[in-house]
Structure formats: structure tokens, C-alpha cells
Design a protein around this motif. Sequence first.
Motif, PDB file in Angstrom:
ATOM      1  N   VAL A   1      39.085  43.352  50.586  1.00  0.00           N
ATOM      2  CA  VAL A   1      40.384  43.321  51.279  1.00  0.00           C
ATOM      3  C   VAL A   1      41.202  42.107  50.840  1.00  0.00           C
ATOM      4  O   VAL A   1      42.404  42.207  50.575  1.00  0.00           O
ATOM      5  CB  VAL A   1      40.157  43.304  52.809  1.00  0.00           C
ATOM      6  CG1 VAL A   1      41.468  43.028  53.536  1.00  0.00           C
ATOM      7  CG2 VAL A   1      39.555  44.629  53.273  1.00  0.00           C
ATOM      8  N   LEU A   2      40.539  40.952  50.731  1.00  0.00           N
ATOM      9  CA  LEU A   2      41.260  39.729  50.354  1.00  0.00           C
ATOM     10  C   LEU A   2      41.767  39.779  48.917  1.00  0.00           C
ATOM     11  O   LEU A   2      42.817  39.194  48.600  1.00  0.00           O
ATOM     12  CB  LEU A   2      40.352  38.511  50.531  1.00  0.00           C
ATOM     13  CG  LEU A   2      39.959  38.158  51.971  1.00  0.00           C
ATOM     14  CD1 LEU A   2      38.985  36.990  51.984  1.00  0.00           C
ATOM     15  CD2 LEU A   2      41.199  37.817  52.804  1.00  0.00           C
ATOM     16  N   SER A   3      41.039  40.467  48.040  1.00  0.00           N
ATOM     17  CA  SER A   3      41.412  40.479  46.616  1.00  0.00           C
ATOM     18  C   SER A   3      42.126  41.753  46.184  1.00  0.00           C
ATOM     19  O   SER A   3      42.540  41.872  45.032  1.00  0.00           O
ATOM     20  CB  SER A   3      40.158  40.302  45.763  1.00  0.00           C
ATOM     21  OG  SER A   3      39.260  41.371  45.988  1.00  0.00           O
ATOM     22  N   ASN A   4      42.248  42.734  47.102  1.00  0.00           N
ATOM     23  CA  ASN A   4      42.840  44.045  46.773  1.00  0.00           C
ATOM     24  C   ASN A   4      42.053  44.767  45.678  1.00  0.00           C
ATOM     25  O   ASN A   4      42.621  45.516  44.875  1.00  0.00           O
ATOM     26  CB  ASN A   4      44.301  43.899  46.326  1.00  0.00           C
ATOM     27  CG  ASN A   4      45.197  43.358  47.419  1.00  0.00           C
ATOM     28  OD1 ASN A   4      45.040  43.716  48.586  1.00  0.00           O
ATOM     29  ND2 ASN A   4      46.109  42.457  47.065  1.00  0.00           N
TER      30      ASN A   4
ATOM     31  N   ILE B   1      47.023  47.397  30.712  1.00  0.00           N
ATOM     32  CA  ILE B   1      46.115  48.032  31.670  1.00  0.00           C
ATOM     33  C   ILE B   1      45.726  47.098  32.820  1.00  0.00           C
ATOM     34  O   ILE B   1      44.997  47.507  33.726  1.00  0.00           O
ATOM     35  CB  ILE B   1      44.822  48.515  30.968  1.00  0.00           C
ATOM     36  CG1 ILE B   1      44.038  47.318  30.399  1.00  0.00           C
ATOM     37  CG2 ILE B   1      45.124  49.539  29.890  1.00  0.00           C
ATOM     38  CD1 ILE B   1      42.630  47.681  29.957  1.00  0.00           C
ATOM     39  N   ALA B   2      46.235  45.869  32.807  1.00  0.00           N
ATOM     40  CA  ALA B   2      45.842  44.907  33.840  1.00  0.00           C
ATOM     41  C   ALA B   2      46.110  45.409  35.258  1.00  0.00           C
ATOM     42  O   ALA B   2      45.264  45.226  36.148  1.00  0.00           O
ATOM     43  CB  ALA B   2      46.542  43.566  33.598  1.00  0.00           C
ATOM     44  N   PRO B   3      47.261  46.062  35.523  1.00  0.00           N
ATOM     45  CA  PRO B   3      47.506  46.525  36.902  1.00  0.00           C
ATOM     46  C   PRO B   3      46.478  47.537  37.402  1.00  0.00           C
ATOM     47  O   PRO B   3      46.251  47.640  38.610  1.00  0.00           O
ATOM     48  CB  PRO B   3      48.902  47.151  36.822  1.00  0.00           C
ATOM     49  CG  PRO B   3      49.559  46.483  35.659  1.00  0.00           C
ATOM     50  CD  PRO B   3      48.457  46.253  34.674  1.00  0.00           C
ATOM     51  N   VAL B   4      45.898  48.311  36.492  1.00  0.00           N
ATOM     52  CA  VAL B   4      44.892  49.300  36.917  1.00  0.00           C
ATOM     53  C   VAL B   4      43.514  48.960  36.347  1.00  0.00           C
ATOM     54  O   VAL B   4      42.618  49.804  36.320  1.00  0.00           O
ATOM     55  CB  VAL B   4      45.297  50.731  36.489  1.00  0.00           C
ATOM     56  CG1 VAL B   4      46.474  51.231  37.306  1.00  0.00           C
ATOM     57  CG2 VAL B   4      45.585  50.795  35.001  1.00  0.00           C
TER      58      VAL B   4
ATOM     59  N   LEU C   1      36.497  42.247  35.478  1.00  0.00           N
ATOM     60  CA  LEU C   1      37.628  41.637  36.182  1.00  0.00           C
ATOM     61  C   LEU C   1      37.927  40.241  35.645  1.00  0.00           C
ATOM     62  O   LEU C   1      39.085  39.806  35.627  1.00  0.00           O
ATOM     63  CB  LEU C   1      37.331  41.582  37.682  1.00  0.00           C
ATOM     64  CG  LEU C   1      37.342  42.950  38.390  1.00  0.00           C
ATOM     65  CD1 LEU C   1      36.845  42.826  39.818  1.00  0.00           C
ATOM     66  CD2 LEU C   1      38.747  43.563  38.379  1.00  0.00           C
ATOM     67  N   GLY C   2      36.870  39.531  35.185  1.00  0.00           N
ATOM     68  CA  GLY C   2      37.100  38.225  34.550  1.00  0.00           C
ATOM     69  C   GLY C   2      37.899  38.362  33.266  1.00  0.00           C
ATOM     70  O   GLY C   2      38.798  37.556  32.981  1.00  0.00           O
ATOM     71  N   ALA C   3      37.573  39.415  32.479  1.00  0.00           N
ATOM     72  CA  ALA C   3      38.324  39.659  31.246  1.00  0.00           C
ATOM     73  C   ALA C   3      39.778  39.987  31.543  1.00  0.00           C
ATOM     74  O   ALA C   3      40.701  39.528  30.845  1.00  0.00           O
ATOM     75  CB  ALA C   3      37.668  40.799  30.462  1.00  0.00           C
TER      76      ALA C   3
ATOM     77  N   LEU D   1      46.037  42.176  41.988  1.00  0.00           N
ATOM     78  CA  LEU D   1      44.757  41.609  42.385  1.00  0.00           C
ATOM     79  C   LEU D   1      44.879  40.125  42.697  1.00  0.00           C
ATOM     80  O   LEU D   1      45.660  39.414  42.065  1.00  0.00           O
ATOM     81  CB  LEU D   1      43.729  41.800  41.268  1.00  0.00           C
ATOM     82  CG  LEU D   1      43.368  43.243  40.898  1.00  0.00           C
ATOM     83  CD1 LEU D   1      42.456  43.247  39.681  1.00  0.00           C
ATOM     84  CD2 LEU D   1      42.718  43.959  42.061  1.00  0.00           C
ATOM     85  N   THR D   2      44.092  39.670  43.668  1.00  0.00           N
ATOM     86  CA  THR D   2      43.981  38.255  43.977  1.00  0.00           C
ATOM     87  C   THR D   2      42.601  37.808  43.504  1.00  0.00           C
ATOM     88  O   THR D   2      41.586  38.202  44.070  1.00  0.00           O
ATOM     89  CB  THR D   2      44.123  38.004  45.485  1.00  0.00           C
ATOM     90  OG1 THR D   2      45.378  38.540  45.933  1.00  0.00           O
ATOM     91  CG2 THR D   2      44.081  36.512  45.788  1.00  0.00           C
TER      92      THR D   2
END
Length: 319
Positions: free
Chosen positions: A36-39, A193-196, A179-181, A121-122
Motif C-alpha cells: 500500500v505504501l509503495s503502490n 516500461i517503468a510505469p508498468v 524493481l531495483g532495476a 511507485l514509491t
Amino acid sequence: MTEQETEIRKRLESRAFSIAMWGNLFMAAAGLLAGVLSNSNAILMDGLFSLIGFGAALLGRRISLRIDAGPDNARPFGYAADEAIFSTFRSLSLLGLVLFAITSAVKTIYNYIGGTAPEPLTFGPMFVYFAVIGVTCILLWGFHYFTWRRTGRRSAILRLEAKAAMFDGLITAAAGIGLGAIYVFRDGPLAPIAPVGDSLIVLILCLLAIGTYVREFRGGLGELAGASASPEHVALARRALRTTIAENGGTLEDMSVTKLGREVLITVYYNPNRLISAAEIDALNLRMIEQARGPLPDADVLLVVTEHPRRWPEALNPF
């Protein structure tokens, strides 16, 4: 296995499942909060896997405590089937979660292609989550695996829990790397592609996971359907009983071997080729059970005195 050894095994299994319950509950709460905090749908999915793991450990603990109970009025064939039922439906529940996650990820990617961007993303909470959960998964896997070995590698439930902890750790590690990449290259090569990226990772992980759970589901379903045990189990059973049958001087007409949870049932179709009393049959059956439990500790033998194999000859069968 002696009564004392059985009690020790039950105590070790019960402790393992108790630790699994609280470990999975902790990981589920951490996953849902961090998701929830990171979406992040990937982290939410990881948390849901752990929530299923909590329920599975709770049921597994109850099953392990009564799995050795013999036949009674309520269960004429004993409680061995509970282990196979547990493994089958746990795999089925995980398959359902995987399919739900795939559907959600595909929908997000489709909406993005259509022009609807998901919430950004957070990344802050993610790195703490991946570090803590990764260590927890390794500890759970190690504890389950070594408890499984200490209890004679007999518990299908404990083996499944060890595999689930290992797989959960691999999913967590893969999601963390992916997610780190995206975090590092979100303004570079991975910008399109970062948004998805989160949904793409969910999709890839689910596609990797689905084969494992399908195999577990098919294996449990085969046991419940009464399918023949693996060729390895059949070979062990034949070798174990060969000497006893030869010493008694009869003919082995047929043999079937089925596995249900940790129990292996060997049905021997035996022609003594002579007159034989009920007491001799009972003594032979008990000798067979003793011999079978050497290589197969949870084996039981059903001795059928007959001159025919498992299927009646067509000439004799009026039905």
C-alpha cells in the motif's frame, strides 16, 4: 516407528508449523503494508502468498497431529488422505491467486497501452521490505527443511512448506531485483516500461510459478484419485516383498502400489498354491508389512489371497 519416535516427530512438526504460522503472518502484514505504501502490486501479491501460507501452516499443524491416527468409526481407512487433500487444495488456492495476479497485471498493462498510467511507485518502503522478507524466507526454509530431514523426510506437508518458503524467497528476490532495476534505470533504458514495470514483474513471476503449482496440484489429485505410485515406490515395494513371497512358496499374481499423503498402500494378489489357514495368512501379512517398512517407513500391505490379478478375467466376470 516406535510410539516415542512418533511423539518426537509430532512435536518437531508442530513446532515447525507454529513458526511457519507466525512467520507467514508477519510477512503477510509486512507485504500488505509495504504494498500500500509503495503502490506495488508485486509486493501486494507477495503479501497475499504469505497470507495463504499462514492459513496453510495452521491447517497443516492440525493435520500433522492426527495423521498417524488409525482407522476408527468416523474414518474407516484412517487419516492419511488429509495430507493429500491439504497439498491438493493448497496448490489449487495458490493457482487461483496466481491467475488473479496475472489477470490484474494484464489489465494494468492493457490500460497503460490505452493511455491510462498507473499510480507511480514509491521506492522507499520497498528496499526495507525486500531485505527483511528475504532473510525471513531463508530462515523459514532452513527450519522447515532441516525439520523435514530430522523427521525422516516423511511429511509431505512439511516438504511442501519448505518448498513454499524457498519459492516465496525466490519471488521476493526476483521482485526486488526487477524493481531495483526499474528504480535505477527509470529515466534511462527502462523509461518506456517503468510505469508498468511492477505489473510486468508480477506477470513474469506468476508465469514462472504456475508450472510448480500445477505439478503439485496434479500430484495431489493423482493420489486422491488412487493413481499408481511412482515407479521408484513400486520397485522398492517389489524388492522388499520378493524374499517373503519366495520363502512362503506361493505365486505373486499381481501387485499394486498407491500413495496417499505419507502412507504407501501395497496390495498383494497372492496365490499360496496350497491349503492355508487364516492364522498363516495373518502371519504372512504381518511379515510383509515388516519387510515393506524397511525401505518405505509408512507402508501398509493388504494381502489378497486369490489365483487372479487385480482385474477379474473376462470369462469369470458376469458383470
